[in-house]
Design a protein around this motif. Structure first.
Motif, PDB file in Angstrom:
ATOM      1  N   MET B  18       0.824  -1.206   0.000  1.00 44.98           N
ATOM      2  CA  MET B  18       0.000   0.000   0.000  1.00 44.98           C
ATOM      3  C   MET B  18       0.860   1.258   0.000  1.00 44.98           C
ATOM      4  N   LEU B  20       3.252   2.216   2.112  1.00 44.66           N
ATOM      5  CA  LEU B  20       3.334   2.903   3.384  1.00 44.66           C
ATOM      6  C   LEU B  20       4.687   2.790   4.041  1.00 44.66           C
ATOM      7  N   LEU B  28       0.869   0.222  12.453  1.00 46.48           N
ATOM      8  CA  LEU B  28      -0.301  -0.641  12.362  1.00 46.48           C
ATOM      9  C   LEU B  28      -0.279  -1.679  13.466  1.00 46.48           C
ATOM     10  N   ARG B  31      -1.042  -0.188  16.874  1.00 48.74           N
ATOM     11  CA  ARG B  31      -2.422   0.220  17.058  1.00 48.74           C
ATOM     12  C   ARG B  31      -3.353  -0.961  17.123  1.00 48.74           C
ATOM     13  N   PRO B 135     -16.159   2.291  11.734  1.00 46.03           N
ATOM     14  CA  PRO B 135     -15.526   1.667  10.569  1.00 46.03           C
ATOM     15  C   PRO B 135     -14.003   1.589  10.641  1.00 46.03           C
ATOM     16  N   THR B 136     -13.395   2.127  11.695  1.00 41.62           N
ATOM     17  CA  THR B 136     -11.931   2.144  11.728  1.00 41.62           C
ATOM     18  C   THR B 136     -11.359   1.531  13.004  1.00 41.62           C
ATOM     19  N   LYS B 137     -12.194   1.003  13.879  1.00 37.96           N
ATOM     20  CA  LYS B 137     -11.783   0.521  15.197  1.00 37.96           C
ATOM     21  C   LYS B 137     -11.189   1.654  16.048  1.00 37.96           C
ATOM     22  N   MET B 151      -8.175   8.779  19.342  1.00 39.95           N
ATOM     23  CA  MET B 151      -8.477  10.049  18.663  1.00 39.95           C
ATOM     24  C   MET B 151      -7.595  10.264  17.441  1.00 39.95           C
ATOM     25  N   HIS B 152      -6.538   9.481  17.334  1.00 39.80           N
ATOM     26  CA  HIS B 152      -5.664   9.652  16.175  1.00 39.80           C
ATOM     27  C   HIS B 152      -6.132   8.821  14.998  1.00 39.80           C
ATOM     28  N   ARG B 153      -7.027   7.911  15.276  1.00 39.19           N
ATOM     29  CA  ARG B 153      -7.495   7.078  14.190  1.00 39.19           C
ATOM     30  C   ARG B 153      -8.885   7.500  13.712  1.00 39.19           C
ATOM     31  N   CYS B 154      -9.627   8.142  14.596  1.00 40.37           N
ATOM     32  CA  CYS B 154     -11.010   8.525  14.297  1.00 40.37           C
ATOM     33  C   CYS B 154     -11.068   9.403  13.050  1.00 40.37           C
ATOM     34  N   ILE B 155     -11.973   9.050  12.136  1.00 39.69           N
ATOM     35  CA  ILE B 155     -12.106   9.834  10.907  1.00 39.69           C
ATOM     36  C   ILE B 155     -13.241  10.850  11.014  1.00 39.69           C
ATOM     37  N   GLY B 156     -13.939  10.837  12.136  1.00 39.01           N
ATOM     38  CA  GLY B 156     -15.003  11.821  12.339  1.00 39.01           C
ATOM     39  C   GLY B 156     -16.251  11.557  11.528  1.00 39.01           C
TER      40      GLY B 156
END
Ligand code: SF4
Ligand code: SF4
Lengths: 395, 274
Positions: B18, B20, B28, B31, B135-137, B151-156
């Protein structure tokens, strides 16, 4: 074929630049939202989804509705749809793109959008929605392009495309069922927590989508030489008659369950939407407008003479489209949040920036639609005869 | 939690495909498999199989009793004061009985209950819909029952706000930092566009401290010579204080009919416990 999009009349370019201007305005407001945050919208702690998610929901339906043309044509060999199947597929493409854009503009942290793929979460319906929507987009690009390309060369579509056609037919309802499941499985949101949600979604989609296709067919006939065919338009008129009846019935079922059982939680959202709750009535005029449009449309559609008259059919189609746009693109989403989880009413109304961003996304959709339809109609004008040897252009 | 070589290679491989690179692979891994509080466990850390709270409203008497508790939480967690209900962010707050337990109210309730404020906070449900829909855990449940936010993964996307039947979640509609009265440097502030809520003070538990609200309530009770309104403990331990209270008092939970299995219990009244 793309080159055909670059040669057009002044009207065509006028439309393109008009749409680009709206997109520009929307984009400027999006930048404002991007830097300030979603606080520039009317959404709140209590009504945390608004017109963006409403439009997304509505447009998934429009995208799925291509199947109402593609299915009779390919599975039942209904020849009259031969000319317009590409129009239906080419409507699905901008619709799905708009869906994706509406999700994107609704996100608090849009730059993290890839997290949905980086951390795949099969227990989230949103994850599946992303999968089915992307798949549907690819299928329609593939089908529309291949079939139109074959038509241009005067050849039948290649045989390898067949399986993809069948997959697309089965896939179309899935995008809308999954979208309904976003809502229908949430505990505590009484308006949404209903098994008939998916069915209602499909019925309203299969009314609003074909209604839009009728309007687009009439516009195409007016402004290009290509004629989608009277019979095709009439057949779509019958489709929206039945699906609109189903849609109104399904809504009636919901109302019956709520008000015969008299369970407060089930009645409150309907109260809020149609008569107001605790003195809050912001959505009431809109919802009644939607109902009046729905009933007027049905009156026009149910009378065969009116339905056969293309002017009244056009009026009915516009009424169906806007009725459902209000009902599903707005009322259904906001109604899920009112009253809130504490049985308090907190109202929502979109702000001007929010409305302009929404308009901007629609303009992106119409821009893509215009270009795709330009390509399709140019090809059809050149080919002159449809697959069945009938003239498909006006003389 | 160990990750074997094959798994590691697989993840590193996927992330490289991907585009990255190696750092993200490590990212990854961290987290997905480790919980923030667990990579360097403090020997003093408080642990449990399932954390739970009892709110005994009969012990909360004055306006100040409530304010103390709410302020303690909002202060240590840098919860901003935005001053309008539209943008409001709150982790713990008051609701009256009819709004806290909709459908349970009736005309003939005692005046005491009718106007009694109840403290609302995330229930740390055992079967949390917010975790199910994310949708992102970014919202996930720890083994000790705490429903946590990354809070660093949340897409809002705010799917979790639609999914939570308790209105426990707040969204940062704009940059909250200018609205934090006095910043606690030991706890992260949030950025615009992410969701937040009560975390049962996972950061304090990791250091061996009880949640801020419970501590505030205990201190106030000590001063007044009464019993605290908030009690915190391990629900799976039959000898814990929460269990002792629950086995001797009638308790209710919010919207238990929805099957989310809240871990916050409410006691309405009466005799002393513990
Ligand atoms: S109260 Fe709401 S936010 Fe908290 S765990 Fe339950 S569902 Fe999730
Ligand atoms: S807003 Fe954040 S925490 Fe909530 S569902 Fe979306 S990604 Fe998950």
């Amino acid at each position: 074929m793309l080159e055909t999009a670059l040669k057009g009349s002044r009207k065509y370019w006028g439309l393109i630049f008009f749409l680009l201007a709206i997109i520009g305005v929307g984009f400027i407001f999006y930048l404002q939202q991007f830097f300030y945050g979603l606080g520039i919208t009317g959404m709140s702690r209590d009504v945390s989804w608004g017109v963006y998610i409403g439009q997304f929901t509505f447009l998934v339906g429009v995208a799925a509705a291509a199947v109402m043309v593609v299915l009779p044509y390919y599975l039942h060999n209904y020849k009259k749809y031969g000319r317009i199947s590409v129009l239906a597929e080419f409507l699905a493409i901008p619709s799905v793109i708009m869906c994706m854009l509406f999700i994107f503009v609704d996100m608090g942290q849009p730059l993290r959008v890839l997290n949905v793929i980086l951390h795949p979460t099969p227990n989230s319906v949103m994850f599946f929605d992303m999968l089915v929507l992307s798949g549907y987009l690819l299928l329609n690009v593939l089908l529309g392009w291949t079939i139109l390309g074959a038509e241009r060369k005067g050849m039948p579509p290649p045989t390898w495309i067949k399986p993809f056609i069948y997959i697309a037919i089965a896939w179309a309802p899935s995008i809308h069922i999954v979208t309904a499941f976003l809502y229908a499985g949430l505990p505590g949101r009484h308006l949404w927590l209903s098994a008939i949600m998916a069915a209602r979604f499909l019925a309203s989609a299969f009314a609003a989508g074909p209604a839009l296709i009728i309007i687009l067919c009439l516009i195409v006939r007016k402004y290009t030489k290509f004629d989608p065919g009277r019979e095709a338009i009439q057949a779509l008129g019958k489709t929206i008659t039945y699906t609109m009846i189903l849609n109104v019935m399904f809504l009636g079922f919901e109302v019956f369950t709520a008000f015969y059982s008299t369970i407060p939680g089930h009645m409150h959202p309907f109260d809020y939407l149609y008569v107001g709750l605790d003195g809050y009535t912001k959505l009431v005029p809109m919802m009644w407008l939607s109902s009046i449009l729905a009933i007027s449309a049905l009156v026009l559609l149910l009378n065969p003479n009116w339905r056969k008259n293309e002017t009244t059919l056009a009026v009915a189609s516009v009424a169906v489209f806007f009725s459902l746009w209000i009902d599903k693109g707005f009322g259904l989403i906001v109604g899920g949040f009112v009253p809130n989880m504490f049985e308090r009413v907190f109202e929502y109304w979109p702000t001007i920036p929010e409305a302009l961003i929404t308009l901007g996304v629609w303009a992106v959709g119409f821009l893509i639609l215009t270009i795709l339809y330009k390509i399709a109609t140019t090809v059809k004008e050149e080919v002159v005869y449809d697959k069945y040897g009938e003239k498909q252009i006006k003389i | 939690m160990s990750i074997n070589r094959r798994q590691f290679i697989k993840i590193a491989g996927i992330s490289t495909i991907m585009g990255l690179g190696g750092t993200s692979a490590v990212d990854l891994l961290q987290r997905n498999w480790l919980e923030a509080a667990q990579y360097s466990p403090d020997p003093k850390a408080l642990t449990a199989k399932r954390w739970a709270m009892v709110v005994d409203v009969s012990k909360l008497k004055t306006e100040d009793d409530y304010k103390n508790i709410m302020d303690a939480c909002h202060r240590v967690h840098n919860v901003p004061e935005l001053g309008n209900p539209k943008d409001e962010i709150k982790w713990i707050w008051k609701e009256t009985y009819e709004h806290a337990f909709p459908g349970q109210e009736h005309e003939y309730l005692t005046e005491g209950i009718k106007h009694k404020p109840f403290l609302m906070l995330c229930n740390h449900c055992d079967n949390p819909p917010c975790v199910r829909v994310c949708p992102t855990k970014a919202t996930f449940k720890r083994k000790d029952g705490i429903v946590m936010m990354d809070m660093h993964r949340c897409i809002g996307c705010r799917f979790c706000m639609a999914g939570c039947p308790f209105g426990a979640r707040s969204f940062n509609w704009k940059d909250p930092r200018p609205f934090i009265k006095e910043e606690n440097k030991e706890f992260p502030t949030r950025m615009k566009g992410v969701v937040e809520k009560c975390t049962f003070c996972y950061e304090r538990l990791a250091k061996g401290l009880i949640p801020a609200c419970v501590e505030a309530s205990q201190e106030a009770a000590k001063k007044a010579g009464t019993k605290p309104g908030l009690v915190f403990g391990d629900l799976s331990d039959p000898n814990s204080e929460v269990r002792r209270i629950l086995s001797s008092h009638f308790s209710i939970r919010r919207k238990s009919e929805l099957g989310t299995q809240p871990s916050v219990y409410y006691i309405i009244g009466g005799n002393d416990h513990a």
